[in-house]
Design a protein around this motif. Structure first.
Motif, mmCIF file in Angstrom:
data_model
loop_
_atom_site.group_PDB
_atom_site.id
_atom_site.type_symbol
_atom_site.label_atom_id
_atom_site.label_comp_id
_atom_site.label_asym_id
_atom_site.label_seq_id
_atom_site.Cartn_x
_atom_site.Cartn_y
_atom_site.Cartn_z
ATOM 1 N N GLN A 1 -0.647 0.296 -10.054
ATOM 2 C CA GLN A 1 -1.642 -0.723 -10.358
ATOM 3 C C GLN A 1 -1.123 -2.118 -10.047
ATOM 4 N N ILE B 1 -1.347 -2.617 -6.322
ATOM 5 C CA ILE B 1 -2.739 -2.804 -5.903
ATOM 6 C C ILE B 1 -3.240 -4.184 -6.308
ATOM 7 N N ALA C 1 2.285 1.670 -3.456
ATOM 8 C CA ALA C 1 1.267 2.195 -4.362
ATOM 9 C C ALA C 1 1.068 3.685 -4.143
ATOM 10 N N ALA D 1 0.836 -1.203 0.000
ATOM 11 C CA ALA D 1 0.000 0.000 0.000
ATOM 12 C C ALA D 1 0.871 1.253 0.000
ATOM 13 N N CYS E 1 -4.692 -7.100 -3.775
ATOM 14 C CA CYS E 1 -5.928 -7.865 -3.985
ATOM 15 C C CYS E 1 -5.672 -9.368 -3.917
#
Length: 201
Positions: free
Chosen positions: A117, A120, A104, A101, A124
């Motif tokens: 991206q 991230i 990002a 995080a 996920c």
């Protein structure tokens, strides 16, 4: 167009790239327009002149980290050749999520949407692994660990090269904090390498 998109996607795999179809279509559309214009024909008629391997080469060149504009190249990921998973304590997965995080956040603040991206996407995937039935261990794919190391190392290097969490050009206390971040990110990357190494023992 599908008759070229699918072979081009397959041709990218030996080059170490897993490319989403929309990215292949975008490159293909540009190539078709260029060929059509150069030959003075309709784009539909230009399609047979397009070599899927050439499209794959163009994607590889555009996606190389050293290429101009590579930070805006989307939908390109390393090919994962290892489908094993590493049982990981949930407390450790939390640290990985925080590190990604943060990566990002830096990438987004400094205009590198590709890295943002990717980070991230990894968040996920780790989140999906945490939702597995085992209450103690999350099965993190080896490829996720490898790519997490790559992202953290890349962002740490970029921060040392001038990235800031607040790239406004003025120092209002963030420089001291930013200076400490690369070492922490590399420590997190080292933790991931240790996890990764455990599966080969």
């Amino acid at each position: 167009m599908r008759t070229v998109v699918v072979p081009a996607s397959r041709a990218a795999l030996p080059r170490g790239l897993d490319v989403v179809p929309v990215a292949v279509r975008n490159v293909l559309a540009h190539a078709v327009d260029s060929v059509a214009e150069g030959m003075g024909i309709q784009p539909r008629s230009a399609l047979p002149y397009i070599d899927p391997a050439v499209i794959a080469d163009q994607i590889a060149q555009a996606g190389a980290e050293s290429a101009d504009g590579a930070e805006q190249a989307h939908g390109i990921r390393p090919v994962r050749r290892d489908d094993r998973t590493v049982p990981t304590e949930r407390g450790v997965t939390g640290r990985l999520l925080m590190a990604l995080a943060q990566a990002a956040k830096y990438a987004t603040s400094n205009g590198d949407s590709r890295t943002a991206q990717h980070a991230i996407d990894l968040v996920c995937e780790i989140g999906a692994a945490i939702s597995a039935p085992d209450p103690a261990l999350a099965p993190i794919p080896v490829g996720v660990l490898d790519e997490t190391v790559q992202v953290l190392e890349r962002v740490a290097q970029k921060i040392e090269g001038g990235w800031s969490v607040c790239p406004c050009g003025e120092d209002h206390g963030q420089l001291r904090v930013v200076a400490a971040v690369p070492a922490v990110m590399r420590e997190d990357a080292g933790l991931v390498r240790t996890l990764r190494a455990g599966i080969d023992r």
